[in-house]
Design an enzyme around this catalytic site. Structure first.
Site, mmCIF file in Angstrom:
data_model
loop_
_atom_site.group_PDB
_atom_site.id
_atom_site.type_symbol
_atom_site.label_atom_id
_atom_site.label_comp_id
_atom_site.label_asym_id
_atom_site.label_seq_id
_atom_site.Cartn_x
_atom_site.Cartn_y
_atom_site.Cartn_z
ATOM 1 C CD GLU A 1 11.178 -1.527 -30.379
ATOM 2 O OE1 GLU A 1 10.606 -0.431 -30.586
ATOM 3 O OE2 GLU A 1 11.635 -1.859 -29.267
ATOM 4 C CG HIS B 1 7.265 -1.731 -25.355
ATOM 5 N ND1 HIS B 1 6.706 -1.942 -26.594
ATOM 6 C CD2 HIS B 1 8.425 -1.059 -25.569
ATOM 7 C CE1 HIS B 1 7.493 -1.409 -27.518
ATOM 8 N NE2 HIS B 1 8.532 -0.866 -26.927
#
Length: 346
Positions: free
Chosen positions: A191, A225
């Site tokens: 990430e 997300h």
């Protein structure tokens, strides 16, 4: 030949589009593989109490949830491959800019590694660099912010060497199982490379200001997300209460991840290195969301100390953030003349 580029080589809208494409590629990778996709039963028979949306329902045999071992393995493989492809995407942009020939491929590769913040790793193998405190100061910025929660862990005897800390459960089981590999290694590393190094390098190539990169680029990370909402809705029973919970959890996660993204974006730009952002991400995942309410209720005798420590951590964080991240010869944040590092002159 160098690839510093005095003028922007991408338009703002192109940078936005590439940033969105990067996020879509990363998140989309877990849906391309059948093994990585989640599946939920079409019809649910909820047990009493499972319709409240307060607790996850029981998992059915034919379902695939995110913590299933084969799902974790498939998703880690998918995002790892996606991360490599996204880094090659950035390389392709730079390579094409300087002609796209084999003669300049090595130059473009070096420039990509520099822009993605990987080069400081090569410095760490220098024994003199290992002894230089200035190399490590950016990694301690985030722990300073967590002085309050660390006190709570201390009061609960949860720190290494204390009565409630165990090597097997706190280290081996937590960090080296499948879920640990996802939560503390593969997730944070991929990430940060994708949403910090790659996204910010693209915005820098468009001529975006540091302020815009710090406050706007993390939105991509936050939005990445949002897909967890569907999972939450299904796990909590697909009821109205489950939908409300999914919305609230997603909004909280969007806010938290965006704020965290602002912090690590600053770390990346300020240091020109991806490593402080990665260690910060791993540390935050380890600590979790601060639970000051629980700590105040549990350790009532320490109430004032806990509050003061939390406030002191915030104040200390604000103080050390610009000072402990000062880095010389930084592509993203050139040092001002005559500036001095808190641990000595650079």
């Amino acid at each position: 030949m160098h690839l510093l580029f005095q003028n922007p080589i991408l338009s703002t809208w192109t940078a936005h589009a590439i940033s969105f494409g990067i996020g879509l590629t990363y998140v989309g990778s877990i849906y391309l593989s059948k093994n990585a996709r989640l599946s939920f039963a079409s019809k649910l028979k909820l047990a009493p109490g499972e319709a409240t949306g307060n607790f996850p329902r029981s998992k059915l045999k034919e379902e695939r949830w995110r913590d299933d071992p084969d799902v974790i393995k498939a998703r880690m493989a998918a995002v790892s491959l996606a991360t490599i492809l996204i880094c090659l995407w950035v390389l392709g942009i730079l390579w094409r800019r300087v002609g796209g020939t084999l003669d300049v491929l090595e130059i473009a590769t070096d420039a990509t590694l520099l822009r993605l913040g990987f080069y400081p790793l090569s410095l760490s193998i220098n024994p003199y660099q290992l002894l230089d405190l200035r190399s490590y100061s950016p990694h301690f910025v985030t722990p300073v912010l967590f002085i309050g929660p660390l006190l709570g862990s201390f009061l609960g005897g949860q720190l290494p060497g204390q009565r409630n800390w165990y090597w097997q459960s706190h280290i081996i089981a937590r960090f080296f199982g499948l879920q640990g590999a996802r939560n503390y290694w593969v997730g944070p590393i991929t990430e940060e490379i994708v949403f910090r190094a790659c996204v910010l390098s693209i915005y820098q190539l468009s001529g975006a200001s540091k302020k815009k990169m710090i406050f706007l680029a993390p939105l991509t990370f936050g939005l990445a997300h949002a897909h967890h909402a569907w999972e939450t809705y299904n796990r909590y029973g697909r009821t109205t209460a489950a939908a409300k919970r999914a919305i609230l959890v997603t909004l909280f996660q969007l806010t938290y991840t965006t704020l965290f993204g602002i912090h690590v974006s600053y770390l990346f730009l300020r240091t020109g290195s991806i490593w402080p952002a990665i260690t910060s991400h791993i540390f935050c995942n380890t600590m979790g969301i601060p639970e000051i309410g629980y700590e105040l209720a549990t350790y009532k005798r320490w109430k004032q100390v806990i509050i003061v420590t939390y406030l002191a951590g915030i104040a200390a964080f604000i103080y050390v953030l610009p000072r402990w991240t000062l880095t010389s010869d930084n592509l993203y944040w050139p040092s001002e003349p005559n500036t001095q590092h808190p641990f000595g002159k650079y």
